[in-house]
Design a protein around this motif. Structure first.
Motif, mmCIF file in Angstrom:
data_model
loop_
_atom_site.group_PDB
_atom_site.id
_atom_site.type_symbol
_atom_site.label_atom_id
_atom_site.label_comp_id
_atom_site.label_asym_id
_atom_site.label_seq_id
_atom_site.Cartn_x
_atom_site.Cartn_y
_atom_site.Cartn_z
ATOM 1 N N LEU A 172 27.777 53.712 37.219
ATOM 2 C CA LEU A 172 27.526 53.136 38.544
ATOM 3 C C LEU A 172 27.247 51.639 38.443
ATOM 4 O O LEU A 172 26.334 51.211 37.745
ATOM 5 C CB LEU A 172 26.322 53.839 39.194
ATOM 6 C CG LEU A 172 25.918 53.356 40.593
ATOM 7 C CD1 LEU A 172 27.013 53.689 41.591
ATOM 8 C CD2 LEU A 172 24.595 54.003 41.016
ATOM 9 N N GLY A 173 28.050 50.841 39.139
ATOM 10 C CA GLY A 173 27.858 49.397 39.155
ATOM 11 C C GLY A 173 28.626 48.651 38.085
ATOM 12 O O GLY A 173 28.710 47.417 38.129
ATOM 13 N N ASN A 174 29.197 49.378 37.107
ATOM 14 C CA ASN A 174 29.956 48.711 36.050
ATOM 15 C C ASN A 174 31.247 48.104 36.603
ATOM 16 O O ASN A 174 31.886 48.689 37.476
ATOM 17 C CB ASN A 174 30.320 49.693 34.936
ATOM 18 C CG ASN A 174 29.124 50.060 34.073
ATOM 19 O OD1 ASN A 174 28.020 49.562 34.280
ATOM 20 N ND2 ASN A 174 29.357 50.924 33.105
ATOM 21 N N LEU A 175 31.613 46.949 36.088
ATOM 22 C CA LEU A 175 32.891 46.339 36.454
ATOM 23 C C LEU A 175 34.025 47.059 35.737
ATOM 24 O O LEU A 175 33.843 47.529 34.608
ATOM 25 C CB LEU A 175 32.911 44.857 36.063
ATOM 26 C CG LEU A 175 31.981 43.916 36.832
ATOM 27 C CD1 LEU A 175 32.039 42.512 36.224
ATOM 28 C CD2 LEU A 175 32.360 43.867 38.302
ATOM 29 N N PRO A 176 35.193 47.174 36.351
ATOM 30 C CA PRO A 176 36.347 47.766 35.657
ATOM 31 C C PRO A 176 36.660 46.983 34.387
ATOM 32 O O PRO A 176 36.469 45.756 34.336
ATOM 33 C CB PRO A 176 37.481 47.646 36.680
ATOM 34 C CG PRO A 176 36.787 47.526 38.005
ATOM 35 C CD PRO A 176 35.510 46.793 37.728
ATOM 36 N N GLN A 177 37.140 47.680 33.355
ATOM 37 C CA GLN A 177 37.422 47.029 32.080
ATOM 38 C C GLN A 177 38.424 45.891 32.243
ATOM 39 O O GLN A 177 38.303 44.843 31.609
ATOM 40 C CB GLN A 177 37.961 48.056 31.082
ATOM 41 C CG GLN A 177 38.132 47.523 29.661
ATOM 42 C CD GLN A 177 36.828 47.117 29.034
ATOM 43 O OE1 GLN A 177 35.784 47.700 29.350
ATOM 44 N NE2 GLN A 177 36.863 46.123 28.168
ATOM 45 N N SER A 178 39.412 46.073 33.121
ATOM 46 C CA SER A 178 40.420 45.029 33.325
ATOM 47 C C SER A 178 39.786 43.773 33.914
ATOM 48 O O SER A 178 40.162 42.645 33.567
ATOM 49 C CB SER A 178 41.530 45.536 34.253
ATOM 50 O OG SER A 178 40.979 45.963 35.502
ATOM 51 N N THR A 179 38.797 43.951 34.799
ATOM 52 C CA THR A 179 38.100 42.803 35.389
ATOM 53 C C THR A 179 37.280 42.073 34.342
ATOM 54 O O THR A 179 37.261 40.840 34.293
ATOM 55 C CB THR A 179 37.181 43.264 36.540
ATOM 56 O OG1 THR A 179 37.960 43.947 37.522
ATOM 57 C CG2 THR A 179 36.470 42.092 37.183
ATOM 58 N N VAL A 180 36.595 42.858 33.496
ATOM 59 C CA VAL A 180 35.779 42.252 32.440
ATOM 60 C C VAL A 180 36.641 41.427 31.502
ATOM 61 O O VAL A 180 36.299 40.293 31.140
ATOM 62 C CB VAL A 180 35.028 43.352 31.649
ATOM 63 C CG1 VAL A 180 34.292 42.745 30.445
ATOM 64 C CG2 VAL A 180 34.050 44.078 32.549
ATOM 65 N N GLU A 181 37.789 41.970 31.109
ATOM 66 C CA GLU A 181 38.663 41.280 30.171
ATOM 67 C C GLU A 181 39.296 40.031 30.778
ATOM 68 O O GLU A 181 39.718 39.129 30.049
ATOM 69 C CB GLU A 181 39.753 42.237 29.689
ATOM 70 C CG GLU A 181 39.211 43.378 28.833
ATOM 71 C CD GLU A 181 40.274 44.389 28.465
ATOM 72 O OE1 GLU A 181 41.405 44.266 29.010
ATOM 73 O OE2 GLU A 181 39.992 45.289 27.654
ATOM 74 N N SER A 182 39.359 39.966 32.111
ATOM 75 C CA SER A 182 39.966 38.804 32.759
ATOM 76 C C SER A 182 38.976 37.650 32.965
ATOM 77 O O SER A 182 39.376 36.560 33.370
ATOM 78 C CB SER A 182 40.551 39.209 34.121
ATOM 79 O OG SER A 182 39.504 39.572 35.029
ATOM 80 N N LEU B 188 25.450 49.219 33.144
ATOM 81 C CA LEU B 188 24.598 48.443 34.042
ATOM 82 C C LEU B 188 23.357 49.237 34.447
ATOM 83 O O LEU B 188 22.247 48.697 34.503
ATOM 84 C CB LEU B 188 25.392 48.037 35.292
ATOM 85 C CG LEU B 188 24.611 47.216 36.333
ATOM 86 C CD1 LEU B 188 24.192 45.876 35.741
ATOM 87 C CD2 LEU B 188 25.447 47.006 37.590
ATOM 88 N N SER B 189 23.530 50.530 34.702
ATOM 89 C CA SER B 189 22.396 51.363 35.117
ATOM 90 C C SER B 189 21.328 51.431 34.033
ATOM 91 O O SER B 189 20.132 51.315 34.309
ATOM 92 C CB SER B 189 22.888 52.778 35.458
ATOM 93 O OG SER B 189 23.819 52.747 36.512
ATOM 94 N N THR B 190 21.743 51.611 32.792
ATOM 95 C CA THR B 190 20.780 51.665 31.680
ATOM 96 C C THR B 190 20.114 50.314 31.497
ATOM 97 O O THR B 190 18.904 50.233 31.239
ATOM 98 C CB THR B 190 21.486 52.097 30.384
ATOM 99 O OG1 THR B 190 22.065 53.386 30.573
ATOM 100 C CG2 THR B 190 20.508 52.165 29.222
ATOM 101 N N TRP B 191 20.878 49.247 31.628
ATOM 102 C CA TRP B 191 20.308 47.902 31.489
ATOM 103 C C TRP B 191 19.263 47.654 32.569
ATOM 104 O O TRP B 191 18.185 47.094 32.291
ATOM 105 C CB TRP B 191 21.417 46.865 31.584
ATOM 106 C CG TRP B 191 20.933 45.455 31.422
ATOM 107 C CD1 TRP B 191 20.733 44.771 30.254
ATOM 108 C CD2 TRP B 191 20.554 44.554 32.465
ATOM 109 N NE1 TRP B 191 20.262 43.507 30.503
ATOM 110 C CE2 TRP B 191 20.142 43.341 31.858
ATOM 111 C CE3 TRP B 191 20.533 44.647 33.852
ATOM 112 C CZ2 TRP B 191 19.719 42.245 32.591
ATOM 113 C CZ3 TRP B 191 20.109 43.556 34.589
ATOM 114 C CH2 TRP B 191 19.706 42.376 33.963
#
Length: 208
Positions: free
Chosen positions: A165-175, A190-193
């Motif tokens: 929940l709340g994590n950015l898609p991997q493709s977005t992170v890599e861009s 993100l939730s654990t953080w």
């Protein structure tokens, strides 16, 4: 003292050398942490004994929060044994179990904060404090059930807590233009953080 200041760096260097020279640094750190836990458990139980003494007038919800910390400890042991036996890794590397167990620590902090805060404001504990306790027990039961169900369903070790929940898609992170490296498989969701960071929020509530 000057002698003490001179000895501390030396002791630090000795410890670092031992950790590195002994081979598996992570295993050595886990071993030290386990020994500290065993040594600290009895003093904490003594602390709880005196905390619940009526003459101390400790707010009941705050006292319950300190006792609930043992539930977090039990959840950590349970989760650690499961991750080691099922995935061959430490608890911190299994995000979906790690986040759930840390959530119990957050609940313990919330109970302590609200217990002392309400005792300083109200003459009698608000009714919602009982609901907090019920929610805390429900959360512990939910954690145990989710861990058992997740292991039976063969969830991967690095599955994110709360389904990411709340994590950015991997493709977005890599861009992202400032990204200089690939995120490791055991990176916190993100939730654990946010759960790890929650002690800051609780401190702000307590200081309000």
């Amino acid at each position: 003292t000057l002698t003490g200041r001179m000895m501390l760096p030396h002791a630090h260097d000795e410890l670092a050398s031992w950790l590195i020279s002994s081979g598996d640094t992570a295993a050595n750190i886990q071993s030290i942490a386990g020994k500290f836990f065993q040594v600290s458990l009895l003093p904490y139980l003594v602390f709880l004994y005196f905390l619940t003494y009526k003459g101390n007038r400790t707010p009941s919800t705050a006292s319950f929060g300190f006792q609930y910390l043992l539930v977090f400890v039990a959840a950590g042991i349970f989760g650690g044994v499961l991750t080691e036996s099922t995935y061959g890794c430490i608890l911190a590397n299994a995000d979906w179990i790690h986040g759930g167990s840390e959530a119990l620590l957050t609940l313990s902090n919330v109970l302590i904060v609200f217990g002392f805060r309400n005792a300083s404001i109200y003459k009698a504990p608000p009714a919602y404090e009982n609901k907090l306790r019920t929610a805390a027990w429900a959360a512990a039961g939910l954690f145990a059930a989710s861990v058992i169900a997740g292991s039976l369903l063969s969830l991967p070790a690095h599955a994110p807590f709360l389904l990411g929940l709340g994590n950015l898609p991997q493709s977005t992170v890599e861009s992202l233009p400032w990204l200089a490296h690939t995120e490791p498989a055991n990176a916190l969701s993100l939730s654990t953080w946010l759960i790890h960071f929650s002690s800051v929020y609780e401190f702000l509530i307590a200081m309000d």
